[in-house]
Design an enzyme around this catalytic site. Sequence first.
Site, short mmCIF file in Angstrom:
data_model
loop_
_atom_site.label_atom_id
_atom_site.label_comp_id
_atom_site.label_asym_id
_atom_site.label_seq_id
_atom_site.Cartn_x
_atom_site.Cartn_y
_atom_site.Cartn_z
N LYS A 91 27.86 -1.17 22.28
CA LYS A 91 28.09 -0.10 23.25
C LYS A 91 29.36 0.64 22.83
O LYS A 91 30.45 0.10 22.90
CB LYS A 91 28.24 -0.63 24.68
CG LYS A 91 28.34 0.46 25.73
CD LYS A 91 28.46 -0.12 27.12
CE LYS A 91 28.35 0.96 28.16
NZ LYS A 91 29.35 2.02 28.02
N ASP A 120 32.37 3.44 22.75
CA ASP A 120 33.28 4.03 23.74
C ASP A 120 33.57 5.47 23.33
O ASP A 120 34.62 5.78 22.79
CB ASP A 120 34.56 3.20 23.81
CG ASP A 120 35.38 3.51 25.06
OD1 ASP A 120 34.88 4.27 25.91
OD2 ASP A 120 36.49 2.99 25.17
N HIS A 170 0.84 -1.19 0.00
CA HIS A 170 0.00 0.00 0.00
C HIS A 170 0.88 1.25 0.00
O HIS A 170 1.55 1.56 0.99
CB HIS A 170 -0.90 -0.03 1.25
CG HIS A 170 -1.96 1.02 1.26
ND1 HIS A 170 -2.90 1.10 2.27
CD2 HIS A 170 -2.25 2.01 0.40
CE1 HIS A 170 -3.72 2.12 2.03
NE2 HIS A 170 -3.34 2.69 0.91
N ASP A 209 14.08 -23.48 -8.42
CA ASP A 209 14.16 -22.18 -7.74
C ASP A 209 14.85 -21.17 -8.65
O ASP A 209 16.06 -21.20 -8.85
CB ASP A 209 14.94 -22.35 -6.44
CG ASP A 209 14.94 -21.09 -5.59
OD1 ASP A 209 14.44 -20.05 -6.08
OD2 ASP A 209 15.43 -21.14 -4.44
N ALA A 216 27.06 -24.72 6.45
CA ALA A 216 26.89 -24.87 7.90
C ALA A 216 26.12 -26.16 8.19
O ALA A 216 25.03 -26.14 8.78
CB ALA A 216 26.17 -23.66 8.47
N ASP A 241 0.08 -4.43 4.34
CA ASP A 241 -1.02 -4.79 5.24
C ASP A 241 -1.23 -6.30 5.22
O ASP A 241 -1.56 -6.87 4.17
CB ASP A 241 -2.32 -4.08 4.81
CG ASP A 241 -2.23 -2.57 4.95
OD1 ASP A 241 -1.99 -2.11 6.07
OD2 ASP A 241 -2.41 -1.87 3.94
#
Length: 850
Positions: A260, A262, A41, A777, A795, A49
Amino acid sequence: MANLDLYRSKRDFSRTREPKGAAKRRSRAEQAGGAFVVHKHAARRLHYDLRLEHGGVLWSWAVTRGPSLDPAEKRLAVHVEDHPLEYGGFEGTIPEGEYGAGSVIIWDEGKWIPEGNPAGGMEKGHLAFTLEGHKLGGRWKLVRLKSRRGEKRDNWLLIKVDDDFARDDEDILKTAPDSVVSGKSVEEVGDDPAGDVWSTDEKPAKGRKPRGTKSSTARSKVSGRPAKIEAEPLPRFVEPCLATLEDKPPAGEHWLHEVKFDGYRLQARISGGKVRLHTRTGLDWTDRFRDQIAAAFAALPCDTALIDGEVVALGKDGISSFSALQAALSDGEATDLVFYAFDLLHLDGEDLRAEPLLARKERLEELLQATKPDAALRYSEHFVEPGQTMLRHACRMGLEGVISKRVDAPYRSGRGRDWIKSKCTQRQEFVIAGYVPCKASRNQLGSLVLGYHEGGELKPAGRVGTGFTRKSAANLKRRLDAIAAETAPFEGAAGRERGIVWVKPELVAEIAFGSWTASKTLRHSAFLGLREDKPADEVIEEKPVKAAASRTRSAAKLMPPRASRRETTVTLSNPDKPLWPDIGFTKQNLLDYYASVWERMAPFVVERPLSLLRAPDGIGGQVFFQKHAGAGLHKSVSRMKDKDGEELLFIRDFDGLAALVQLGTVEIHLWNAKVDAVETPDQVIFDLDPDKGVPMERVRAAALTVRARLDELGFASFLKTSGGKGFHVVMPLKPKAGWDEIKAFARGFAKAMEQAQPKLYTATLSKQARKGRIFVDYLRNGRGATAIAPYSTRARPGAPVAMPVAWARLGQLAPDAFKAGTIGAGESEDEAWRGFFELARTLTGRRDAE
């Protein structure tokens, strides 16, 4: 209001032909699932939506950034009013001036199947369900966020469950942006003068625009907020939200995690073309940063804004350094600093502090999307992997720690528990060289003076003044007084400090600390206890072991001789870390493997945009996907921005590959284009993905069928094992055609295979369509989609490899036949893809036409 009452109250049905909706057809207790639709939309802001059929209506959520197939992506979904069932079939335009004005397409549709009682799930705020659509499949969750006092919106999270339909190597919104019904884009629907319009006006004649398509009110550059809405005044300064220190990060779906930094916390205020930078206490530090950072903010596409973040100085390793920042400011050379923006408080007259954090970060990312990756102003990425895992990664990289934030929290000034900080600490033994008496009483211990041995000398390491109890401090002081010395054990200025009671360097203390400063003293240190079992003369500075460490026995048997290893300037930390614990295959083993295949691998991986699957703790631990640069990324991994401002990563040489290994990368996925021609792919890939139980003979036959059909069209093709369940057939191209043309070709090819043998093949992603079939695919050929790189590990247990192979060997091989531990020891495929690029043809000029 219940059912469709709220929906109807928002619309004037004398002006719009949107459906009122029929009477409720079934009670909620009678229905379990039904249809679902996802509308794309293009209203005031583009959003998606999600609508789920239940009880004769469509439950609806507005998903700002749209659904993601990546389980690591949490998408904010605002629960809105129920919509009538008829609404699910609409594709067209809602004219300007009416509720929800803008163009709409059916981006996806299909069936949804709830787990348990959906009505009960709605009440509890946790819906689990399966989708069977064209683009979306598998299991999903909708989780309600805790409502805050005064909050009007009903905020949820839309999360993909990690299953066979999960994909972390493509953005489905970009690779499949158009309608599943008409094939049109949302822009094409909006521009179509003869398209459907939900208005009482007559449809315009061909070539005329629908009435009201031009906006009658000006909008701001980014927020899209109508100018006629009264703007809220921009505050001069907002007291910052502060984090509470805890010993470990919080866990759960309601948290995200950031690095975080520094550095210095700053708040940037943009107004009237001027930028001011304020500290956390409101001091104006704009002049201290000269024009570099302020200019970056001034260039943003907004009129007014208030942005929270932190300014840092980055070292060569990409890690922020507080000492370097202080030096830059004190020397007046603050020209190479970076401002990491992590929150947006105000934008173009709209106060965003009451919005959930996730919504604020989405707006901030949108605002900063045009900034360059190496600019002075950067967006602070966040992660949704478990906080403890994130903290381990941060500590290994030498960062200060992690900030964890509630995704649903508003911006609250002051210290609270919406933000939690967790710091990295290191532990090491140090020699006690003396102590400083407590200022209040010389009979009490104030702090310890620490040292370590280097080059036959005892070097100072700073002081530690925390971690003691009154009793332990008294006991320790008595022991130190018994070994008091008249001279300092340090040479130079460190040994001439006053106010220190020197002792014989005999006792060893174990110390926890945050990091080393540039002057080689400890930061954020704490005393843990004495080490009675370690002689003082053996205490040295502990450093990471270089990449020459011994290997585990099981992996050493499999590796090629060291003579085949290619040299690199990248140093591996924790080289003995098993990335594949089932066979003891370590980080060093992985680097050795890539060195043995690099000459063959390089032509297919260098200078191609890539995505990484990382497992720093091994494939049995947390595995996550990375598409963009993060803190600590080695300089050998290059970056660029595409035409949309999207950051792309790529490598140029073996150092770049070694840097990926250092990150714990267990899979490398690549675009089908090179960075110097990123809009024109140079190959097409068909991934043959069999349903469970499909015999391997059929998968091999499918590969041969793809090869034969491509040959009929005049294209050469090459074979690659995927290292997983199927095979890849790769077709080289001259980079002339664009992504849309390439994907259309691949989709048409897959559809033709499906139509020719519908019992064997499907071109549809959904699980239901795949039953007993092989999914051809073609989605790997969309812009931004990736496929496993040739020679990359997977993996999976045993460290299998995606290996280029000759067509003649297809009948002898399984898709996971090659293992990284054996490549280079007699199982290489040197000749398999020889002449790959020489056989490339244009999409329109095939071999028979050239």
